[in-house]
Motif scaffolding. Structure first.
Motif, PDB file in Angstrom:
ATOM      1  N   ASP A  17       0.828  -1.216   0.000  1.00 20.62           N
ATOM      2  CA  ASP A  17       0.000   0.000   0.000  1.00 20.62           C
ATOM      3  C   ASP A  17       0.861   1.263   0.000  1.00 20.62           C
ATOM      4  O   ASP A  17       0.551   2.260  -0.672  1.00 20.62           O
ATOM      5  N   GLU A  18       1.975   1.225   0.768  1.00 29.17           N
ATOM      6  CA  GLU A  18       2.880   2.382   0.776  1.00 29.17           C
ATOM      7  C   GLU A  18       3.519   2.598  -0.602  1.00 29.17           C
ATOM      8  O   GLU A  18       3.647   3.728  -1.085  1.00 29.17           O
ATOM      9  N   ILE A  19       3.933   1.479  -1.241  1.00 25.65           N
ATOM     10  CA  ILE A  19       4.528   1.589  -2.578  1.00 25.65           C
ATOM     11  C   ILE A  19       3.518   2.153  -3.572  1.00 25.65           C
ATOM     12  O   ILE A  19       3.835   2.972  -4.446  1.00 25.65           O
ATOM     13  N   LEU A  20       2.236   1.708  -3.444  1.00 27.94           N
ATOM     14  CA  LEU A  20       1.201   2.203  -4.355  1.00 27.94           C
ATOM     15  C   LEU A  20       1.012   3.712  -4.186  1.00 27.94           C
ATOM     16  O   LEU A  20       0.909   4.452  -5.171  1.00 27.94           O
ATOM     17  N   ALA A  21       0.998   4.161  -2.910  1.00 26.63           N
ATOM     18  CA  ALA A  21       0.846   5.606  -2.678  1.00 26.63           C
ATOM     19  C   ALA A  21       2.029   6.390  -3.261  1.00 26.63           C
ATOM     20  O   ALA A  21       1.874   7.450  -3.882  1.00 26.63           O
ATOM     21  N   THR A  22       3.235   5.811  -3.060  1.00 30.77           N
ATOM     22  CA  THR A  22       4.433   6.469  -3.607  1.00 30.77           C
ATOM     23  C   THR A  22       4.376   6.536  -5.136  1.00 30.77           C
ATOM     24  O   THR A  22       4.753   7.528  -5.773  1.00 30.77           O
ATOM     25  N   SER A  23       3.900   5.399  -5.747  1.00 32.92           N
ATOM     26  CA  SER A  23       3.817   5.350  -7.208  1.00 32.92           C
ATOM     27  C   SER A  23       2.845   6.403  -7.742  1.00 32.92           C
ATOM     28  O   SER A  23       3.096   7.047  -8.769  1.00 32.92           O
ATOM     29  N   GLU A  24       1.730   6.593  -7.033  1.00 30.00           N
ATOM     30  CA  GLU A  24       0.774   7.610  -7.471  1.00 30.00           C
ATOM     31  C   GLU A  24       1.373   9.015  -7.389  1.00 30.00           C
ATOM     32  O   GLU A  24       1.156   9.863  -8.272  1.00 30.00           O
ATOM     33  N   ASN A  25       2.142   9.220  -6.317  1.00 29.89           N
ATOM     34  CA  ASN A  25       2.824  10.524  -6.202  1.00 29.89           C
ATOM     35  C   ASN A  25       3.819  10.739  -7.346  1.00 29.89           C
ATOM     36  O   ASN A  25       3.948  11.851  -7.896  1.00 29.89           O
ATOM     37  N   MET A  26       4.523   9.635  -7.693  1.00 33.60           N
ATOM     38  CA  MET A  26       5.510   9.742  -8.778  1.00 33.60           C
ATOM     39  C   MET A  26       4.821  10.025 -10.118  1.00 33.60           C
ATOM     40  O   MET A  26       5.341  10.767 -10.970  1.00 33.60           O
TER      41      MET A  26
END
Length: 670
Positions: free
Chosen positions: A624-633
């Motif tokens: 979930d943290e990686i997904l949030a980071t990916s959306e930010n990227m």
């Protein structure tokens, strides 16, 4: 980032400690309680069984004593009855009574005073050598008891004029005269004392005999109690309790005070035989067995606890290493070396973590190299802005794909976590059901073992019945042989009667020849002839009765043989049933072992499923943290595309580098 790693590491360490502590807290108390329960159950069962066996032995002993007393009384009564019938058949005059009693004196050691006869007019007839005396015949105990009986029977005990406690067998003597006569014989209690005091089978057990008519003690190991009367107010708890049971006609075996007590009625009398043994004698072996069981249970608890500690440490140690490795990875340290030498599920987990560490090392190395290139290209960004514009567009597209890929990864990890949690719950339920099945199987083992013991007891009982039947046949055969001897004696009596008849006839002839002087002798000869004819007729009647007895004995022997055959067939069937119970018991024991092994395996699966669920939940959170980071990227890439409109012509090299980074990211397979 460092703070999150410290928190995660601390949580893993607490979790590792918590698992081992919970295992010890749950398993060790259960083991201790189980062992203590088994020891208590074994001690309780042993105590109950030892008490039952002691009561059975005590009841068997008292039954044997009662039978011996009954047989002794019956033997003497048969003799007394025979003498009574003999005297009645002779129709003696009062002058002849003393001589007849002299002829029977001294033949029965159990009746040392011999036979005596009392009349309603106060006369007493006894053997010349007998020291029998009675000041008031008609008021004496034996006379009052005998005047109501036709056949001789025993009365209550009493103290005679000589101060002896005796029992009289008395009855009305029917000698054809008009005077009522009572014939009697006193039986001393010496023989009964011997049977009561020496016939007990159990060590440390004792007996005493009570007359229920007046609760008088007829025989006791303590001679001072003989002749005394039982009372419920007695200071002796045993005597008071025995008196209460006799008064209430409650003759079942029971515990009175510190004694186990059994009762038995003596058939044909109003006597009750009481047998007792101290309870502490019975429970002595039970106490010893309880001590042994307690020692064995304590040793078993110590050994099991040591074994549990060893197993828990062996199982938890690999998980602790993996948890420490994961904590190091969360802190950014990929120089770790993961141990994957175990050949179970934990080893597979370690191998996969090791592969993940190797992949991350390679990826980070390439990312580092690409970062250097990006640094060089950033210096020329002003000159290649157009190329950067094209690269930013490519990067935006690639990050969008990465976002979708990470989203799918998060969904899959969440599914894995849910499935692992469900698996852990199913395994826990299966373990509970297995525990219930194990308890049911243990109960079945105990029941089958009890059934096996009951069948063995039944087999022993059938063997005892068979032996008793054989002894019965032998006794009947002996009766048949005795009847043959009686037949011979009766025949001899008949011959003597015939000779006596001939002699009386000759005597009558000689008396006739003698004339007037021979008339008195002729009367005697006539009476002798009548007596001879009566003896011959009696001998013929006895012979007929004996023939009937022989016929009945033959039928009894036939029935006894049929019973013996039936008993042997039933014994064979019981032996077959015992063998079947042995096979059933062995099969149940094997099934119980398999169920216990299955429970151990389910416990291992439960531990692994719980750990997998925990790890899957952590991975889901990370996804979930990686997904949030990916959306930010993705959002940042779009911003870069908008802001790099003026430098698009200079971003060609940056696009190539972005493509290289994308190819490394796509190496992850979901």
């Amino acid at each position: 980032m460092s703070t999150n790693g410290e928190i995660t590491s601390t949580a893993v360490k607490k979790k590792n400690k918590k698992i081992s502590t919970k295992l010890l807290m749950y398993i060790i108390p259960v083991v201790i309680i189980t062992v203590l329960a088994l020891v208590n159950i074994a001690a309780s069962v042993s105590k109950r069984r030892m008490t039952e066996m002691a009561l059975e032995t005590l009841e068997s002993s008292i039954s044997n004593q009662s039978d011996n007393i009954e047989a002794w009384l019956a033997e003497n009564l048969t003799y007394f009855q025979t003498v009574k019938h003999t005297i009645e058949s002779m129709n003696p005059s009062e002058a002849e009574l003393t001589g007849i009693l002299d002829s029977f004196y001294g033949y029965n050691s159990d009746s040392p005073k011999g036979f005596y006869i009392g009349t309603t007019d106060g006369k007493l007839y006894k053997a010349t050598e007998s020291d029998m005396s009675d000041a008031n015949i008609t008021e004496s105990t034996w006379f009052k008891q005998g005047i109501s009986r036709i056949a001789m029977a025993y009365g209550t005990s009493y103290t005679n004029d000589q101060g002896e406690t005796v029992i009289s067998a008395t009855g009305i003597l029917n000698d054809g005269s008009d005077v009522i006569k009572i014939i009697g014989a006193d039986v001393t209690l010496n023989k009964i004392m011997i049977i009561v005091n020496s016939g007990v089978k159990m060590t440390d057990a004792s007996s005493f005999l009570v007359d229920t008519n007046d609760n008088k003690i007829l025989a006791h190991r303590e001679t001072g109690l003989v002749g005394t009367t039982l009372s419920q107010s007695s200071s002796d708890e045993l005597l008071a309790g025995a008196c209460k049971s006799i008064d209430e006609s409650d003759l079942t075996s029971k515990e009175i005070g510190d004694y186990m007590v059994a009762f038995s009625e003596v058939s044909g009398t109003d006597w009750v035989l009481v047998s007792y043994i101290p309870t502490n004698v019975i429970l002595k072996s039970v106490a010893q067995m309880g001590t042994i069981l307690a020692i064995v249970g304590a040793i078993a608890i110590v050994l099991i606890v040591i074994l549990i500690l060893f197993v828990v440490r062996r199982v938890i140690a690999p998980l602790g290493n993996i948890s420490n490795n994961i904590a190091s990875m969360s802190e950014g340290d990929f120089t770790i070396d993961v141990d994957s030498s175990s050949n179970d599920e934990i080893g597979v987990m370690g191998s996969k973590v090791s592969d993940f560490v190797a992949s991350m090392r390679s990826m980070l190395s390439h990312i580092s190299q690409e970062s250097d290139k990006l640094q060089e290209e950033s210096d020329n960004s002003d000159r290649v802005s157009k190329t950067m514009y094209e690269a930013s567009q490519s990067q935006a597209e690639a990050m969008q794909q990465l976002n979708e890929t990470v989203d799918q990864l998060a969904t899959a990890v969440n599914d894995i976590a849910n499935n692992a949690t469900t698996l852990a719950q199913v395994v826990a339920d299966t373990r509970d059901n297995s525990d219930k099945a194990n308890e049911s199987m243990k109960e079945t083992v105990e029941i089958s073992q009890q059934g096996r013991q009951d069948m063995e007891k039944l087999s022993e009982a059938m063997n005892g019945i068979s032996e008793s039947n054989e002894r019965l046949v032998e006794s009947i055969n002996k009766v048949g042989a005795a009847s043959e001897e009686i037949t011979n004696i009766v025949g001899m009596i008949g011959e003597i009667a015939e000779e006596t008849n001939l002699l009386s006839l000759n005597a009558s002839i000689e008396a006739a020849r003698a004339g007037e002087a021979g008339k008195g002798f002729a009367v005697v000869a006539t009476q002798i002839a009548k007596l001879a004819q009566t003896s011959a007729q009696s001998a013929q009647d006895i012979s007929n009765l004996i023939d009937e007895v022989k016929r009945l004995i033959g039928e009894a022997v036939g029935k006894a043989n049929e019973s013996a055959d039936s008993i042997r067939e039933n014994s064979d069937l019981i032996h077959v049933a015992v063998g079947t119970f042995d096979q059933i018991y062995n099969n149940i024991q094997e099934s119980n072992g398999l169920i216990e092994a299955m429970i151990d395996d389910i416990q291992k699966v439960d531990d692994v499923a719980t750990n997998v669920a925990a790890i899957s939940e952590e991975q889901a959170a990370s996804a979930d943290e990686i997904l949030a980071t990916s959306e930010n990227m993705v959002e940042m890439a779009n911003n870069i595309t908008k802001s790099s409109q003026d430098v698009a012509d200079n971003s060609h090299e940056l696009a190539e580098t972005s493509q290289t980074l994308t190819s490394y990211v796509q190496k992850f397979k979901i």
